[in-house]
Design an enzyme around this catalytic site. Structure first.
Site, PDB file in Angstrom:
ATOM      1  N   ARG B 127       0.825  -1.235  -0.013  1.00 44.28           N
ATOM      2  CA  ARG B 127       0.157   0.014   0.061  1.00 44.28           C
ATOM      3  C   ARG B 127       0.742   1.346   0.116  1.00 44.28           C
ATOM      4  O   ARG B 127       0.359   2.317   0.372  1.00 44.28           O
ATOM      5  CB  ARG B 127      -0.922   0.118   1.102  1.00 44.28           C
ATOM      6  CG  ARG B 127      -1.944  -1.024   1.296  1.00 44.28           C
ATOM      7  CD  ARG B 127      -3.199  -0.809   2.170  1.00 44.28           C
ATOM      8  NE  ARG B 127      -4.136  -1.914   2.063  1.00 44.28           N
ATOM      9  CZ  ARG B 127      -3.774  -3.203   2.820  1.00 44.28           C
ATOM     10  NH1 ARG B 127      -2.766  -3.142   3.679  1.00 44.28           N
ATOM     11  NH2 ARG B 127      -4.545  -4.120   2.900  1.00 44.28           N
ATOM     12  N   LYS B 148       2.771  11.496 -11.005  1.00 43.69           N
ATOM     13  CA  LYS B 148       1.909  10.510 -11.677  1.00 43.69           C
ATOM     14  C   LYS B 148       2.510   9.220 -12.101  1.00 43.69           C
ATOM     15  O   LYS B 148       3.669   9.613 -12.561  1.00 43.69           O
ATOM     16  CB  LYS B 148       1.093  11.274 -13.064  1.00 43.69           C
ATOM     17  CG  LYS B 148       0.246  12.041 -13.255  1.00 43.69           C
ATOM     18  CD  LYS B 148      -0.258  12.775 -14.279  1.00 43.69           C
ATOM     19  CE  LYS B 148      -1.383  13.437 -14.603  1.00 43.69           C
ATOM     20  NZ  LYS B 148      -1.804  13.686 -15.821  1.00 43.69           N
ATOM     21  N   GLU B 190       9.257  19.140 -24.592  1.00 48.69           N
ATOM     22  CA  GLU B 190       8.674  19.406 -23.187  1.00 48.69           C
ATOM     23  C   GLU B 190       9.355  20.589 -22.505  1.00 48.69           C
ATOM     24  O   GLU B 190       8.676  21.334 -21.744  1.00 48.69           O
ATOM     25  CB  GLU B 190       8.685  18.075 -22.256  1.00 48.69           C
ATOM     26  CG  GLU B 190       7.831  17.078 -22.878  1.00 48.69           C
ATOM     27  CD  GLU B 190       6.279  17.105 -22.643  1.00 48.69           C
ATOM     28  OE1 GLU B 190       5.739  17.978 -22.213  1.00 48.69           O
ATOM     29  OE2 GLU B 190       5.515  15.954 -23.107  1.00 48.69           O
ATOM     30  N   LYS B 232       6.858  23.050 -14.045  1.00 46.13           N
ATOM     31  CA  LYS B 232       5.813  21.852 -13.704  1.00 46.13           C
ATOM     32  C   LYS B 232       5.433  21.807 -12.408  1.00 46.13           C
ATOM     33  O   LYS B 232       4.372  21.765 -12.044  1.00 46.13           O
ATOM     34  CB  LYS B 232       6.568  20.834 -14.158  1.00 46.13           C
ATOM     35  CG  LYS B 232       5.443  19.339 -14.083  1.00 46.13           C
ATOM     36  CD  LYS B 232       5.302  18.709 -15.215  1.00 46.13           C
ATOM     37  CE  LYS B 232       4.132  17.528 -14.760  1.00 46.13           C
ATOM     38  NZ  LYS B 232       4.340  16.198 -15.316  1.00 46.13           N
ATOM     39  N   GLU B 242      -4.730  17.304 -10.472  1.00 43.41           N
ATOM     40  CA  GLU B 242      -5.447  17.393 -11.836  1.00 43.41           C
ATOM     41  C   GLU B 242      -6.808  17.939 -11.982  1.00 43.41           C
ATOM     42  O   GLU B 242      -7.522  17.243 -12.363  1.00 43.41           O
ATOM     43  CB  GLU B 242      -5.155  16.089 -12.559  1.00 43.41           C
ATOM     44  CG  GLU B 242      -5.567  16.376 -13.879  1.00 43.41           C
ATOM     45  CD  GLU B 242      -4.697  15.157 -14.936  1.00 43.41           C
ATOM     46  OE1 GLU B 242      -4.732  15.557 -16.206  1.00 43.41           O
ATOM     47  OE2 GLU B 242      -4.349  14.255 -14.277  1.00 43.41           O
ATOM     48  N   ARG B 246      -3.855  22.161 -13.851  1.00 41.27           N
ATOM     49  CA  ARG B 246      -3.089  21.010 -14.404  1.00 41.27           C
ATOM     50  C   ARG B 246      -3.212  20.902 -15.927  1.00 41.27           C
ATOM     51  O   ARG B 246      -2.196  20.400 -16.699  1.00 41.27           O
ATOM     52  CB  ARG B 246      -3.120  19.811 -13.785  1.00 41.27           C
ATOM     53  CG  ARG B 246      -1.818  18.914 -13.900  1.00 41.27           C
ATOM     54  CD  ARG B 246      -1.863  17.955 -12.455  1.00 41.27           C
ATOM     55  NE  ARG B 246      -0.680  17.035 -12.947  1.00 41.27           N
ATOM     56  CZ  ARG B 246      -0.191  16.378 -11.972  1.00 41.27           C
ATOM     57  NH1 ARG B 246      -0.487  16.367 -10.830  1.00 41.27           N
ATOM     58  NH2 ARG B 246       0.699  15.360 -12.244  1.00 41.27           N
ATOM     59  N   ASN B 250      -1.092  20.219 -20.890  1.00 43.60           N
ATOM     60  CA  ASN B 250      -1.280  19.554 -22.077  1.00 43.60           C
ATOM     61  C   ASN B 250      -1.084  20.504 -23.495  1.00 43.60           C
ATOM     62  O   ASN B 250      -1.532  19.681 -24.253  1.00 43.60           O
ATOM     63  CB  ASN B 250      -2.803  19.027 -22.230  1.00 43.60           C
ATOM     64  CG  ASN B 250      -2.793  17.855 -21.077  1.00 43.60           C
ATOM     65  OD1 ASN B 250      -1.867  17.130 -20.648  1.00 43.60           O
ATOM     66  ND2 ASN B 250      -3.606  17.683 -20.411  1.00 43.60           N
ATOM     67  N   HIS B 253      -0.732  18.355 -26.906  1.00 42.98           N
ATOM     68  CA  HIS B 253      -0.861  16.974 -26.594  1.00 42.98           C
ATOM     69  C   HIS B 253      -2.232  16.622 -27.339  1.00 42.98           C
ATOM     70  O   HIS B 253      -2.371  15.345 -27.686  1.00 42.98           O
ATOM     71  CB  HIS B 253      -0.892  16.667 -25.171  1.00 42.98           C
ATOM     72  CG  HIS B 253       0.338  16.779 -24.462  1.00 42.98           C
ATOM     73  ND1 HIS B 253       1.082  17.877 -24.460  1.00 42.98           N
ATOM     74  CD2 HIS B 253       1.237  15.716 -23.985  1.00 42.98           C
ATOM     75  CE1 HIS B 253       2.274  17.418 -23.924  1.00 42.98           C
ATOM     76  NE2 HIS B 253       2.115  16.047 -23.571  1.00 42.98           N
ATOM     77  N   HIS B 257      -1.036  13.697 -29.332  1.00 41.47           N
ATOM     78  CA  HIS B 257      -1.245  12.110 -29.103  1.00 41.47           C
ATOM     79  C   HIS B 257      -2.024  11.384 -30.312  1.00 41.47           C
ATOM     80  O   HIS B 257      -1.576  10.262 -30.502  1.00 41.47           O
ATOM     81  CB  HIS B 257      -2.375  12.191 -27.775  1.00 41.47           C
ATOM     82  CG  HIS B 257      -1.738  12.284 -26.694  1.00 41.47           C
ATOM     83  ND1 HIS B 257      -2.390  12.406 -25.418  1.00 41.47           N
ATOM     84  CD2 HIS B 257      -0.416  11.849 -26.104  1.00 41.47           C
ATOM     85  CE1 HIS B 257      -1.451  12.565 -24.246  1.00 41.47           C
ATOM     86  NE2 HIS B 257      -0.436  12.347 -24.723  1.00 41.47           N
ATOM     87  N   HIS B 270       7.399  10.934 -28.906  1.00 42.52           N
ATOM     88  CA  HIS B 270       6.553  11.726 -28.229  1.00 42.52           C
ATOM     89  C   HIS B 270       6.948  13.221 -28.331  1.00 42.52           C
ATOM     90  O   HIS B 270       5.956  14.036 -28.651  1.00 42.52           O
ATOM     91  CB  HIS B 270       6.402  11.227 -26.637  1.00 42.52           C
ATOM     92  CG  HIS B 270       5.419  12.112 -25.805  1.00 42.52           C
ATOM     93  ND1 HIS B 270       4.183  12.107 -25.935  1.00 42.52           N
ATOM     94  CD2 HIS B 270       5.746  13.150 -25.085  1.00 42.52           C
ATOM     95  CE1 HIS B 270       3.432  12.736 -25.213  1.00 42.52           C
ATOM     96  NE2 HIS B 270       4.502  13.460 -24.435  1.00 42.52           N
TER      97      HIS B 270
END
Lengths: 368, 368
Positions: B127, B148, B190, B232, B242, B246, B250, B253, B257, B270
């Site tokens: 956990r 994340k 990025e 960031k 998020e 946040r 993107n 993106h 994507h 990417h």
């Protein structure tokens, strides 16, 4: 909305209510709306095959649909084997196919296995979505408080998991009416445990009301679950991430887990093994200086609710000792035990010698 | 301890430092001790085959052993396919075999894939245990901030995960010296993005220092990573879970994507896809009223660091549009775009029409 008890688990921003009463499933739609669960995002109910054949699933699905929710259900095999990564992955597949998004809710309808499994899906799907518990066993009162969710790994139980608090718990007492008698008694083991660690008055109450509890008297059961959840909630609120205090919830579990492992799961139910373990802990307490009454009362109240207090003679003492040494609480020759110093009060003892524990195990086989 | 920059990601109790400098791996033992990481519990390093053949793994293992830690390493195949539940389960097996306990630490040595994967193991093992990131790519500066962590499901990327903040990030610039040139440029995408959404001065600095960045000049790189992480961190600190803010991360993106999905992963890296996506977002911005300069500067700075700004003509526009419709940000005919209103400033626009996006995609194929 009918008679029921409400308990709030105090965890700051993550506080949530536990509703306990008859027929709460029939009010699920209204409760979901009250709690701000959006009907724009689909809901998935996770349950097991045993529960699915009863009316609870149909009732829950239909009441949620009537309230405007989009509902799908996933049924997993009953039993501990469903707490696997493979079943977890299947549930994620179903969640994706059902279009669950970040604002969706997963509902666990079932006992501890379903709660742990569905809870871990809710904890990790899109990095965490909402979760509602609808327990259908007495034992689940324990896992419905504390936010522990997990699946098993072939080498270790509950090793993969998270802390993920539900939005609410809907404890519908009517779901308990179909439980087999042995499951009822085993479930009462953790209820009594909560008295033994925290609340002497409640232990006396359990003794007085043992017959009503075993007969599934709704009022008695509602009160007992309310008290059991209250104790757990009090402990967890003070120690959400399992540091010291939370360890007291393990009363009876050091010996109990070893018995489960040696006897084979399902041979000895969890609640039964813990019952024997609590008698062992009480015996240990007396040897360490607690009044004799700690032992006599512990044993008496567990017998009264129909639980075993004697360790089956055929279980090998060496194997039991070995199993305990694999326990996380064992360190270099001395063991950690939760020891009742009085009824309703326990201490954590980190220096119990393995030889003393062996003595206790032998004595538990002679228990009258 | 040598020259380095330190940045603290402010997240209350879960705040953590990012150290950026040459040779930080050689100081890992000391840093671990400073951060209270216990040498009583075993540490597991997770890395990939590409990193394992370099000296970084040997260096990290030996410096930690010298500092008194018990260290084991798990090497996974390089590439996105390792972000699976199967590899996750193997890592849990290795953690159990290595005896990792609640006070153990998992160290991710590698790029974003290793960080996401090892981070999810750390988030869910017992956990949640401690986690340290040692990034070896430029792109990983992005995933090292924000907590994340995730693995993929066959039907969706990053769908199974958690928010789990590291104890610290050790960004050893010497590990970047062995990166292939194309990876370097893609990683800078990025970095530039963080300037474009938040910091016009830094965009100008990237333009002036583009050659030094591409040449992996240690001082320039250290500064750029520091600035990228700072932006960031500022965004994430304000919005850990998020919600709205946040989303500005993107930028580029939505189109990016879709390009990755249509071109096939690894065809278009990417960072390359995001670069083209950012030019698209800038074109969109101008159509929506932003000054022409938003487009010219965006395109210029991305070209300067060696990134593509033109959409490969062979990619089918219909397929790209379809891929975008599967994006979580697409709703009923209108799309959500992060739109630069000036250099260093973006807005979230929820009502961009699909037909306008199609126009942009076509124009991106004509980009000079």
């Amino acid at each position: 909305m009918g008679e029921h008890r409400t308990l709030t688990v105090q965890l700051g921003e993550r506080s949530y209510p536990i509703y306990i009463g008859e027929g709460l499933i029939d009010q699920a739609g209204q409760r979901f709306i009250e709690h701000g669960i959006s009907s724009k995002s689909p809901i998935m109910i996770v349950t097991d095959e045993h529960v699915a054949v009863q009316q609870h699933l149909v009732r829950l699905e239909s009441v949620l649909k009537q309230a405007g929710f989009t509902v799908s259900s996933a049924v997993v095999p009953a039993g501990e084997t469903s707490k696997s990564l493979a079943v977890f992955e299947e549930l994620v597949t179903k969640a994706l196919q059902a279009g669950l998004d970040r604002k969706s809710t997963i509902v666990a309808l079932g006992g501890g296995v379903v709660g742990d499994l569905a809870g871990f899906v809710a904890a990790s799907y899109m990095r965490g979505i909402r979760f509602v518990q609808v327990p259908t066993t007495i034992l689940a009162h324990d896992s419905s408080v504390g936010g522990k969710v997990a699946v098993n790994h072939p080498l270790a139980k509950n090793i993969i998991g998270a802390f993920h608090q539900p939005e609410m718990v809907l404890y519908d007492l009517s779901t308990l009416q179909t439980l087999p008698q042995r499951q009822v008694r085993a479930g009462l083991s953790e209820v009594v445990k909560h008295g033994l660690i925290w609340d002497a008055e409640f232990v006396a109450w359990c003794d007085e009301n043992a017959d009503r509890l075993q007969a599934l008297d709704s009022d008695a059961l509602g009160y007992a679950l309310f008290k059991g959840c209250s104790v757990k909630a009090a402990v967890v609120s003070k120690d959400e991430r399992e540091n010291d205090l939370r360890a007291i919830l393990n009363l009876g579990h050091t010996i109990g887990h070893a018995l489960e492992a040696v006897a084979g799961y399902n041979q000895l139910l969890h609640g039964e093994a813990i019952s024997i373990g609590m008698v062992g802990a009480a015996r240990l307490a007396v040897k360490l200086g607690a009044p004799e009454q700690v032992y006599t009362v512990t044993k008496h109240v567990l017998s009264r609710v129909g639980l075993p207090v004697r360790l089956p003679e055929e279980l090998d003492t060496d194997l039991i000792m070995d199993a305990m040494k694999h326990d996380k609480k064992f360190q270099e020759g001395s063991m950690t035990f939760i020891v009742p110093v009085a009824i309703g009060e326990v201490e954590i003892n980190h220096t119990v010698s393995a030889s003393l524990v062996r003595e206790i195990v032998e004595e538990l086989k002679q228990e009258a």
